[in-house]
Design an enzyme around this catalytic site. Sequence first.
Site, PDB file in Angstrom:
ATOM      1  N   ARG A   1     -33.479  25.375 -12.867  1.00 15.08           N
ATOM      2  CA  ARG A   1     -33.812  25.284 -12.942  1.00 15.08           C
ATOM      3  C   ARG A   1     -34.437  23.697 -12.956  1.00 15.08           C
ATOM      4  O   ARG A   1     -34.160  22.451 -13.101  1.00 15.08           O
ATOM      5  CB  ARG A   1     -34.196  24.930 -14.942  1.00 15.08           C
ATOM      6  CG  ARG A   1     -34.287  27.074 -14.585  1.00 15.08           C
ATOM      7  CD  ARG A   1     -33.708  26.919 -16.294  1.00 15.08           C
ATOM      8  NE  ARG A   1     -31.919  26.933 -16.765  1.00 15.08           N
ATOM      9  CZ  ARG A   1     -32.367  26.469 -18.099  1.00 15.08           C
ATOM     10  NH1 ARG A   1     -33.133  25.994 -18.407  1.00 15.08           N
ATOM     11  NH2 ARG A   1     -30.947  26.065 -18.274  1.00 15.08           N
TER      12      ARG A   1
ATOM     13  N   TYR B   1     -24.404  23.226 -21.177  1.00 17.09           N
ATOM     14  CA  TYR B   1     -22.686  23.467 -21.320  1.00 17.09           C
ATOM     15  C   TYR B   1     -21.494  23.235 -21.056  1.00 17.09           C
ATOM     16  O   TYR B   1     -20.390  23.530 -20.834  1.00 17.09           O
ATOM     17  CB  TYR B   1     -23.201  24.627 -19.605  1.00 17.09           C
ATOM     18  CG  TYR B   1     -24.265  24.863 -19.801  1.00 17.09           C
ATOM     19  CD1 TYR B   1     -23.996  26.186 -20.198  1.00 17.09           C
ATOM     20  CD2 TYR B   1     -25.385  25.272 -18.566  1.00 17.09           C
ATOM     21  CE1 TYR B   1     -25.515  27.435 -20.502  1.00 17.09           C
ATOM     22  CE2 TYR B   1     -26.461  26.023 -19.339  1.00 17.09           C
ATOM     23  CZ  TYR B   1     -26.383  27.096 -19.720  1.00 17.09           C
ATOM     24  OH  TYR B   1     -27.284  27.588 -19.892  1.00 17.09           O
TER      25      TYR B   1
ATOM     26  N   LYS C   1     -15.449  35.008 -10.988  1.00 21.49           N
ATOM     27  CA  LYS C   1     -14.265  36.103 -11.332  1.00 21.49           C
ATOM     28  C   LYS C   1     -14.603  36.800 -11.253  1.00 21.49           C
ATOM     29  O   LYS C   1     -15.193  37.329 -12.891  1.00 21.49           O
ATOM     30  CB  LYS C   1     -13.450  35.018 -12.253  1.00 21.49           C
ATOM     31  CG  LYS C   1     -12.922  33.729 -11.824  1.00 21.49           C
ATOM     32  CD  LYS C   1     -12.048  33.423 -12.584  1.00 21.49           C
ATOM     33  CE  LYS C   1     -11.220  31.739 -12.329  1.00 21.49           C
ATOM     34  NZ  LYS C   1     -10.629  31.343 -13.178  1.00 21.49           N
TER      35      LYS C   1
ATOM     36  N   GLY D   1      -8.353  30.267 -10.748  1.00 20.49           N
ATOM     37  CA  GLY D   1      -6.716  29.502 -11.322  1.00 20.49           C
ATOM     38  C   GLY D   1      -7.450  29.909 -12.774  1.00 20.49           C
ATOM     39  O   GLY D   1      -8.765  29.514 -13.395  1.00 20.49           O
TER      40      GLY D   1
ATOM     41  N   LYS E   1      -7.923  39.725 -14.650  1.00 18.37           N
ATOM     42  CA  LYS E   1      -7.631  38.597 -16.004  1.00 18.37           C
ATOM     43  C   LYS E   1      -8.704  39.016 -16.983  1.00 18.37           C
ATOM     44  O   LYS E   1      -8.521  39.372 -17.868  1.00 18.37           O
ATOM     45  CB  LYS E   1      -7.048  37.665 -15.601  1.00 18.37           C
ATOM     46  CG  LYS E   1      -7.901  35.998 -14.816  1.00 18.37           C
ATOM     47  CD  LYS E   1      -8.157  35.873 -15.882  1.00 18.37           C
ATOM     48  CE  LYS E   1      -9.986  35.267 -15.224  1.00 18.37           C
ATOM     49  NZ  LYS E   1     -10.135  34.378 -16.136  1.00 18.37           N
TER      50      LYS E   1
ATOM     51  N   SER F   1     -11.551  29.779 -23.603  1.00 16.65           N
ATOM     52  CA  SER F   1     -11.314  31.673 -23.419  1.00 16.65           C
ATOM     53  C   SER F   1     -13.384  32.177 -23.473  1.00 16.65           C
ATOM     54  O   SER F   1     -13.159  32.750 -24.993  1.00 16.65           O
ATOM     55  CB  SER F   1     -10.590  32.469 -23.155  1.00 16.65           C
ATOM     56  OG  SER F   1     -11.128  33.539 -22.640  1.00 16.65           O
TER      57      SER F   1
ATOM     58  N   ASN G   1     -13.621  34.838 -22.538  1.00 16.61           N
ATOM     59  CA  ASN G   1     -13.361  36.595 -23.154  1.00 16.61           C
ATOM     60  C   ASN G   1     -12.573  36.907 -23.747  1.00 16.61           C
ATOM     61  O   ASN G   1     -12.907  37.938 -24.626  1.00 16.61           O
ATOM     62  CB  ASN G   1     -12.641  36.727 -21.274  1.00 16.61           C
ATOM     63  CG  ASN G   1     -13.765  36.690 -20.061  1.00 16.61           C
ATOM     64  OD1 ASN G   1     -14.654  38.230 -19.821  1.00 16.61           O
ATOM     65  ND2 ASN G   1     -13.677  36.148 -19.364  1.00 16.61           N
TER      66      ASN G   1
ATOM     67  N   VAL H   1     -22.052  33.423 -19.762  1.00 20.90           N
ATOM     68  CA  VAL H   1     -21.560  35.031 -19.179  1.00 20.90           C
ATOM     69  C   VAL H   1     -20.457  35.054 -19.773  1.00 20.90           C
ATOM     70  O   VAL H   1     -18.831  34.225 -19.838  1.00 20.90           O
ATOM     71  CB  VAL H   1     -22.248  34.927 -17.820  1.00 20.90           C
ATOM     72  CG1 VAL H   1     -21.345  35.889 -17.425  1.00 20.90           C
ATOM     73  CG2 VAL H   1     -23.399  34.782 -17.828  1.00 20.90           C
TER      74      VAL H   1
END
Length: 323
Positions: A34, A50, A103, A129, A184, A247, A249, A268
């Site tokens: 952007r 971010y 990833k 990593g 992972k 993390s 996730n 994301v």
Amino acid sequence: MSRPVPVLGAGGWGTALAVAVARADREAILWARRPDFASRLAEVRENREYLPGVSLPDTVTVTSDLKSAVAAADFALVVVPSVGVPELLAALPRELGVVLCAKGLAPDGGRLTDLARELGLTHVAVLSGPNHAEEVGRGLPAATVVASADPDLAQAVQAALVSPALRVYTSTDELGVELGGVLKNVIALAAGMGDGLRLGDNAKASLITRGLREMGRYLEALGAHEDTVYGLSGLGDLVATATSRHSRNRAAGEAIARGESPAQGGKVVEGLRTAGLLDVWATAHGHDLPIVRAVAKVTGGEWTPAMGLAHLMERDAKPELEG
């Protein structure tokens, strides 16, 4: 004189990598899709959206012009989410080396490295990593691995990133390094669900251990090197992603177990999409990936987290190490 290193993607990890390049005494070009966002980054010298609190060094140039960003480069770090990788790769010069840092999997469930080669990009590498952007960006000690069938490319990336704050290893097991980083994320979602259900430390340690075994079976089935699962892109990244407060996730899994949205403020969460793709692959090829199956069923809305836990705990008793 060393050529500049384009970092394509101005999210948290892309910003951290641009700072890491600068720390290695190289010029970085941070590309943002952007134009307004690129202008704001260039002006305030901080990615407040971010990666707040990390200043961009003077040797980091910000642009939204993709053509100029890669014009003088030997290779570029591709640091956009996996769903955005195909479009970006298609816009790059065929002779440019590409280092895939997402990833995740391609939209069809295939490998991003395979997609890159199908598009005519012949110099391809992957970077993976235990590397949380929040820590790498601040210069806390970390290690990572760059894998490629092209040793010259891997060594060039190593030289562009290595510094007293970041130890960079090379590997020839491109497949194992890439897919370890994919799987992972799914195990980390399960670990987060365990946190949300307050299952305790014994459960988390057991999940990580059996998750590593599941990763090993998956990588072995695809022909990766056996030892890669115990390296930085396997065990190292799994431990960091399954346990860290940074993390996405793990946090998404915890939110799901609490009945909340897994969305992470617009950031994301790769494992949410990957789980279903991996479960489809495992079913089609007759492979037993029970944690992947449980996470896929939960994130797909078919099971509750408690049902996923029951699926794992009520499986038939068996030896710890098969064969």
